[in-house]
Design an enzyme around this catalytic site. Structure first.
Site, short mmCIF file in Angstrom:
data_model
loop_
_atom_site.label_atom_id
_atom_site.label_comp_id
_atom_site.label_asym_id
_atom_site.label_seq_id
_atom_site.Cartn_x
_atom_site.Cartn_y
_atom_site.Cartn_z
CD GLU A 1 49.97 31.31 95.96
OE1 GLU A 1 51.16 31.40 96.34
OE2 GLU A 1 49.54 30.43 95.20
CE1 TYR B 1 57.31 27.48 96.40
CE2 TYR B 1 58.30 26.96 98.51
CZ TYR B 1 58.18 26.74 97.15
OH TYR B 1 58.94 25.77 96.55
#
Length: 264
Positions: free
Chosen positions: A109, A45
């Site tokens: 991501e 994240y």
């Protein structure tokens, strides 16, 4: 006279809408210096409250960080680095004896504010996009289920993403990654920081066998606690406390027993 801008190539994955190039990448090389192909997938994240700022940081040459793909909350996907190139997303890390994770892996991501914001649930469109993207990558590169990992799995003392609210079970149901139903949290014997001896050695050996970068020292030290927390975030998220209780031990045992022996 007008000149047209050169067109960017199509993304490697059909799930990505377009390429948003980052300059932060290099060559994928094996230990002997030969080119290598990726055989791992690492999920992260961003840990930032604003997705746009996170994207710009991954594309800023000053940052020295990047990833292959970026997934917005609404499910929009961009490719930042070609899959054949080595993105800079893993940092100092280890999995199953591999220490150059950047050369071994493709990194994704996921825009999410993370633990500083209390780990809110991931958005449904975003998870749908992550599932579609990871399924495509795993199929094209033949990535084994047990080599689809969290950033926290490969760097347990430094990282805690994508966190305990990331729905690994949903990915597994879609054919991505290795997972078993966690054993119920309850009472029973447990191991905790400060413990020593053969039971701790056995615990560390089991984690090393599964892939975590941990030595068998017989001491429940800070690294062992961090590995237990990372394992719990991924495989037993109901309680993340760094204590190897019966639920944690049983879930780890079941994972080892059911680990695929070959690439799916």
């Amino acid at each position: 006279m007008t000149t047209s801008r050169p067109q960017l190539p199509a993304p490697d994955s059909k799930v990505a809408a377009k390429i948003f190039p980052s300059p932060n990448h290099g060559e994928r090389l094996a230990r002997d210096g030969a080119p290598r192909r990726p055989d791992m997938l690492v999920l992260h994240y961003t840990g930032m409250p604003d997705a746009g700022q996170a994207l710009q940081w991954l594309c800023n040459p000053v940052s020295q960080v990047s990833a292959h793909y970026f997934v917005f909350e609404d499910g929009h996907v961009l490719q930042l680095v070609p899959e054949a190139r080595r993105a800079w997303h893993a940092g100092q890390s280890s999995w199953d004896g591999e220490t150059d994770i950047n050369s071994a892996s493709i990194g994704i991501e996921i825009a999410h504010p993370g633990h500083p914001s209390g780990m809110p649930p991931y958005a449904e469109p975003q998870i749908d996009a992550v599932i579609a993207l990871t399924r495509d990558i795993v199929a094209r590169w033949g990535i084994a289920p047990q080599r689809v990992v969290a950033h926290s799995d490969i760097a347990p003392e430094r990282k805690c993403d994508p966190g305990e609210t990331f729905p690994w079970e949903r990915l597994h149901a879609a054919g991505i990654g290795h997972w078993v139903r966690p054993a119920a949290v309850g009472g029973g014997r447990f191991l905790s920081p400060g413990d020593r001896g053969q039971p701790v050695e056995a615990l560390q050996a089991m984690f090393a066998l599964y892939g975590y970068g941990i030595a068998v020292s017989g001491v429940y030290d800070a690294l062992t606690e961090a590995v237990v927390r990372a394992f719990q975030r991924h495989f037993r998220p109901e309680r993340v406390d760094g204590i190897a209780d019966a639920s944690t031990l049983t879930t780890l045992r079941d994972l080892i027993a059911s680990r695929p022996s070959s690439v799916a």
